[in-house]
Design a protein around this motif. Structure first.
Motif, PDB file in Angstrom:
ATOM      1  N   VAL A  78      53.763  56.502  79.411  1.00 15.99           N
ATOM      2  CA  VAL A  78      52.925  57.668  79.620  1.00 15.99           C
ATOM      3  C   VAL A  78      52.196  58.003  78.317  1.00 15.99           C
ATOM      4  N   SER A  99      45.410  54.563  76.118  1.00 15.55           N
ATOM      5  CA  SER A  99      45.956  53.944  77.337  1.00 15.55           C
ATOM      6  C   SER A  99      45.721  52.440  77.323  1.00 15.55           C
ATOM      7  N   GLU A 125      48.692  58.270  83.055  1.00 16.80           N
ATOM      8  CA  GLU A 125      49.438  57.069  83.380  1.00 16.80           C
ATOM      9  C   GLU A 125      48.596  55.871  82.947  1.00 16.80           C
ATOM     10  N   TYR A 171      51.845  57.374  72.920  1.00 11.81           N
ATOM     11  CA  TYR A 171      52.403  56.902  74.181  1.00 11.81           C
ATOM     12  C   TYR A 171      53.879  56.607  74.003  1.00 11.81           C
ATOM     13  N   VAL A 215      55.163  67.043  85.066  1.00 18.82           N
ATOM     14  CA  VAL A 215      54.405  66.753  83.851  1.00 18.82           C
ATOM     15  C   VAL A 215      53.596  67.972  83.430  1.00 18.82           C
ATOM     16  N   THR A 250      53.551  58.477  91.693  1.00 21.11           N
ATOM     17  CA  THR A 250      52.545  57.642  91.026  1.00 21.11           C
ATOM     18  C   THR A 250      52.208  56.409  91.846  1.00 21.11           C
TER      19      THR A 250
END
Length: 434
Positions: free
Chosen positions: A381, A288, A149, A373, A130, A424
């Motif tokens: 993401v 998010s 995330e 996103y 990333v 993750t």
């Protein structure tokens, strides 16, 4: 007798000659009168038929000089001075008009380009795929990239951490996300509710988000009022730290009262964030929450492999926005498909991306925002791009950079289910229920 006849004949011829001369003289006089009259009465016609060759020819044949009277010379000098003054005034008027135009021509003093912006970043706890995707996408642009995330609040990569953790900047049109959620929460509009923009122009929420229409959100802001606008903004994380124990992070600013009407009042606060300072982390946390269905996480930035292994998500608060997300997501998708963020599609179109751009300037620096996103089966993401500089810096450029980053992630199998593009692994969030 012969002499008498001869004398009479000569007299008759002389009389005829005189008559002929008089006739010719009269004709000449008549012609002169016509010419002079034409000059006096129809100067335009005369000027239109002047033969320059004839004038030059006459000039070459004649060497006579015309002496002007003193009165004529004084008059000509006076006219010449008047012409100079008029020309000077005209020049000054034109210069003033040019200056006035330049006065409103915004000048920028910050460069849109920079080198070595990632130097000094702490990267041991970041996802290497990333991070590299973000660095390659940003290139030499003066800005920062934050990848999150959304299901845990973990910061996967933060390029140019010095800028990302700064006091922030005016959010520009990205503030429209907060205002849209507030208006939906208050029941003022739905995605199809049209708002009058003056005259016969009307627009609904989906179109206003996609095209980032200021007049629409100014109207929403005035209907909501400052107290409600501020309440929801704080609920979504503005004016407070977005991260949990992230060294150097600042909280931005959100005013305690509405900005003066001379600056646009609550309308300008809701259309492009006048008077507000927002950080890339705050915007990332809010987006998010939209991506994950309403959970506002504390953002955490692991700095070592050990911190990654022991990572525990932390919930800040639950937002009552789950029913509203379908209402707002259509406009965010429209921004990418046909609106202000469509330049993203130049680089990436394999997966659905939803986002919001922002462009504005302050004190000689232009800001370009894009928060988005990826709505994929691999995970949603969140990518936030923030740029600062001059004319090359603006929201659509930030969207273009985001497209490059999504392309890089896609090419490294980040969006393929089961592919190990990043570590993750995380435990159940603190405060979350089974």
């Amino acid at each position: 007798m012969g002499k008498v006849r001869l004398i009479r004949r000569l007299d008759r011829e002389s009389d005829q000659g005189n008559e002929l001369k008089m006739s010719k003289w009269g004709t000449r006089c008549l012609r002169l009168v016509v010419v002079v009259g034409g000059l006096l009465l129809t100067p335009g016609i005369w000027a239109a038929h002047v033969d320059p060759h004839a004038l030059n020819s006459n000039k070459s044949k004649s060497t006579k000089r015309v002496n002007e009277s003193q009165r004529t010379r004084r008059r000509m000098r006076h006219l010449a001075r008047g012409r100079t003054s008029t020309a000077h005034k005209t020049s000054l008027t034109r210069a003033s008009a040019t200056t006035a135009r330049r006065r409103y021509h915004e000048r920028f003093f910050t460069s849109s380009f920079a080198e070595g912006i990632a130097a000094g970043d702490i990267t041991d706890g970041e996802d290497p795929v990333v991070r590299q995707a973000a660095i390659d996408a940003l290139g030499n642009m003066n800005g920062t990239v934050v990848a999150i995330e959304p299901t845990s609040g973990r910061v996967l990569a933060m390029v140019n951490q010095k800028l990302a953790l700064s006091s922030g900047a005016q959010p520009c049109s990205t503030i429209k996300l907060s205002v849209a959620l507030a208006a939906l929460n208050e029941g003022l509009v739905s995605k199809e509710t049209e708002v009058s923009l003056g005259g016969r122009s009307r627009m609904n929420l989906t179109q206003a988000l996609a095209h980032s229409n200021n007049a629409y959100f100014e109207a929403l802001g005035r209907k909501l009022g400052f107290e409600k606008v501020a309440y929801y903004a704080h609920q979504y994380g503005l004016g407070e730290l977005a991260g949990y124990d992230i060294p150097g992070e600042q909280a931005g600013t959100y005013p305690d009262e509405v900005i003066p009407q001379s600056l646009g009042g609550v309308g300008k606060m809701c259309s492009f964030g006048e008077g507000i300072s927002m950080t890339p982390l705050q915007l990332g946390a809010m987006v998010s929450a939209i991506a994950n269905g309403g959970t506002l996480y504390y953002l955490q930035h692991p700095t070592t492999p050990e911190e990654v292994a022991s990572f525990q998500p932390r919930i800040k608060r639950q937002l009552d926005i789950a029913p509203l997300i379908p209402e707002i997501s259509v406009g965010m998708a429209g921004a990418v498909q046909y609106g202000t963020a469509r330049r993203l599609g130049l680089n990436f179109s394999e997966e659905e991306i939803l986002g919001k751009t922002g462009t504005c300037s302050h004190a000689g620096t232009r800001f370009g925002w894009f928060a988005s996103y990826a709505n994929t089966s691999r995970g949603r993401v969140v990518v936030v791009i923030f740029l600062e500089g001059g004319r090359p810096t603006f929201g659509p450029k930030a969207a273009e950079i985001a497209g490059l980053m999504y392309r890089n992630l896609y090419d490294h199998n980040f969006f393929i289910p089961g592919a190990k593009a990043a570590d993750t692994t995380a435990s159940r969030p603190e405060g979350a229920t089974q």
